[in-house]
Design a protein around this motif. Sequence first.
Motif, PDB file in Angstrom:
ATOM      1  N   VAL A   1      43.265 102.166   3.294  1.00 49.66           N
ATOM      2  CA  VAL A   1      42.244 102.439   2.287  1.00 49.66           C
ATOM      3  C   VAL A   1      40.938 101.810   2.776  1.00 49.66           C
ATOM      4  CG1 VAL A   1      41.556 102.085  -0.118  1.00 49.66           C
ATOM      5  CG2 VAL A   1      43.968 102.446   0.453  1.00 49.66           C
TER       6      VAL A   1
ATOM      7  N   SER B   1      36.795 100.722   2.049  1.00 49.32           N
ATOM      8  CA  SER B   1      35.796 100.433   1.039  1.00 49.32           C
ATOM      9  C   SER B   1      34.591  99.781   1.702  1.00 49.32           C
ATOM     10  CB  SER B   1      36.371  99.487  -0.022  1.00 49.32           C
ATOM     11  OG  SER B   1      35.365  98.956  -0.848  1.00 49.32           O
TER      12      SER B   1
ATOM     13  N   TYR C   1      39.036  97.353   5.073  1.00 49.99           N
ATOM     14  CA  TYR C   1      40.225  98.196   5.060  1.00 49.99           C
ATOM     15  C   TYR C   1      41.405  97.446   4.442  1.00 49.99           C
ATOM     16  CZ  TYR C   1      37.496 100.990   8.311  1.00 49.99           C
ATOM     17  OH  TYR C   1      36.503 101.742   8.883  1.00 49.99           O
TER      18      TYR C   1
ATOM     19  N   ILE D   1      43.979  98.912  -3.196  1.00 48.60           N
ATOM     20  CA  ILE D   1      42.903  99.585  -3.918  1.00 48.60           C
ATOM     21  C   ILE D   1      41.576  98.970  -3.490  1.00 48.60           C
ATOM     22  CG2 ILE D   1      41.927 100.165  -6.177  1.00 48.60           C
ATOM     23  CD1 ILE D   1      44.708  99.792  -7.384  1.00 48.60           C
TER      24      ILE D   1
ATOM     25  N   TYR E   1      41.226 104.650  -4.038  1.00 47.51           N
ATOM     26  CA  TYR E   1      42.676 104.617  -3.867  1.00 47.51           C
ATOM     27  C   TYR E   1      43.139 105.154  -2.515  1.00 47.51           C
ATOM     28  CZ  TYR E   1      42.571 103.823  -8.891  1.00 47.51           C
ATOM     29  OH  TYR E   1      42.317 103.306 -10.140  1.00 47.51           O
ATOM     30  N   TYR E   2      42.313 105.908  -1.839  1.00 49.83           N
ATOM     31  CA  TYR E   2      42.734 106.531  -0.576  1.00 49.83           C
ATOM     32  C   TYR E   2      41.643 106.382   0.469  1.00 49.83           C
ATOM     33  CZ  TYR E   2      46.089 108.686  -3.738  1.00 49.83           C
ATOM     34  OH  TYR E   2      47.060 108.899  -4.679  1.00 49.83           O
TER      35      TYR E   2
END
Length: 582
Positions: A36, A38, A558, A571, A581-582
């Motif tokens: 994931v 971000s 990650y 998350i 979420y992905y």
Amino acid sequence: MKQYSVLVLITAIFSLAWADNNNDALIEWNSIHRPVKSDGGMVASQEHRASQIAAEILAQGGNAVDAAVALGFAKAVSLPKAGNLGGGGFMLVHLAKENKTIAIDYREMAPNAATDDMFLNLFGQVSLTESRFSLKSSGVPGTVAGLLHALEKYGTMSREQVMQPAINLAEKGIIADNPFLDSLNARKIRLVQDDEVSRIYFKEDAESYRVGEVMRFPDLAKTLNLIKMQGAAGFYEGDVADKFESYMKDNDGLITKKDLKNYKVVEREVIKGSYRGFDVVSMPPPSSGGIHIIQGLNILENFNLSEMGWGSADHIHVMAETFKYMYADRSKHLGDPDFFTVPTKKLIDKKYAKSIAQKISLSKATPSDKISPNQFDDKESRQTTHFSVIDRWGNVVSNTYTLNFSFGSGKIVPGTGVFLNNEMDDFSAKPGVANAYGLIGGEANAIEPKKRPLSSMTPTIIFKNGYPILVTGSPGGSRIITTVMHQIINTIDFKMNVSESAHRPRFHHQWFPDTLFMETGFSPDTIKSLKQRGQNIQESRAGGSVQSISKLNEKEVYGASDPRRSGAKSIGVSQSGQLIYY
């Protein structure tokens, strides 16, 4: 012969991408194992409801500690086999602004009435029933004190803000899913023997709940509410403490109200090391993990693992031999530093590691009975649980806590909803006799009042150029240390991202038994070569459930949760507060 595979080629590409700071292209497109991603915060934990709660705390502006404490309390509801109020653990907190990492020790303590021979029968043998399933097996719990200590010193939110989500979860209930029910039903025969556990987690006549049904926990909600309102006193004093003492007195247990009130959290100096230019920070004793992670990395630094190739016989053999020496030293030299002088500097000295590396033959395994703990001059369940958190400011929490066995001793203090740990089995009940996980200990880990049992829990952070390129940890009992070691080696030597690293099959050796436990997925030719070198191989699940986060630069974070245990979830939280979420 050097062994290469398509996946090794991919990891080589990752190395170039890392160097060129082009991680986005690699992880999003060139890898079949995608973490994931971000640009803000990230949560990685073994339980999806708890991950959701922690991510929402980050989205509300909380820092990593706020989210971690919310997650810790939530897991007591949603992952009762390991998440807990009645256990203990270890937490690393990294404060980005101060560039400082703190080790918080909230491990359980032996009750004041504990004695070194308390688990020996009339014949001087260890009574496994007493050490694992009686009330005497429970140490004084540290989780509540530890989580609140972290919140009060390093968090930014109130107790109400971080605890209310867990209270809501307990009051309103959770919708039973397969991971939750599977954990209960797998241990049903043991659990229903306790009336309180049977009443709370099963229906009448011990009938199991079904997927989709709502399960509520009012007693646990009440205990959580007391903690929210009164702080640590809501657990270690008053009504909850009265219930603990009454239950112990009536059932031959040891914990008293005085034991509870006198429980102390300890902040310790982290263990630091280096490996191929990376800075390693881990948990000090009474965790054995940090010392032996650094000791093992120091040994392996003398071998070119990347040239050997991931999954080659050389790679596996060298690591397995290293593991033997680590666990041999663990048996003699590790214990609670408040009661025993641990030779930390000598164990993590690179010269000492080199002397061990020189004993390792690439062509032949050394039998375990030929390896002894070094003479210097001067025990735990697979149902532990780990979580990692990073916030948008770069603050980090790596936390591992446990009840020891799954659901601890399988007993709940009536009226509290609190499962009791059976951590006293992690002491050496008798020098030289293995605990439930085959770990051998000695006088350093003997039972003493107020002493903390030795643990394998290994929350760890790896830094490069100031960035926490790996925040990780795992459950797994005696296999925690080697599981974390795999995650580090796969990241640094084989240049894998946190998802691919977690997905690769693992192997484990702990000195005794003299067995190399290997997960499926390794080449038959590799296994044949290892057997020819004298490795005693047994097919077995060899690793726990790593929950890892990697921050490679200012804009990329990650997260990945190990697929070995169902229900795990990573998350992300964007800079704008959106959940990813992905």
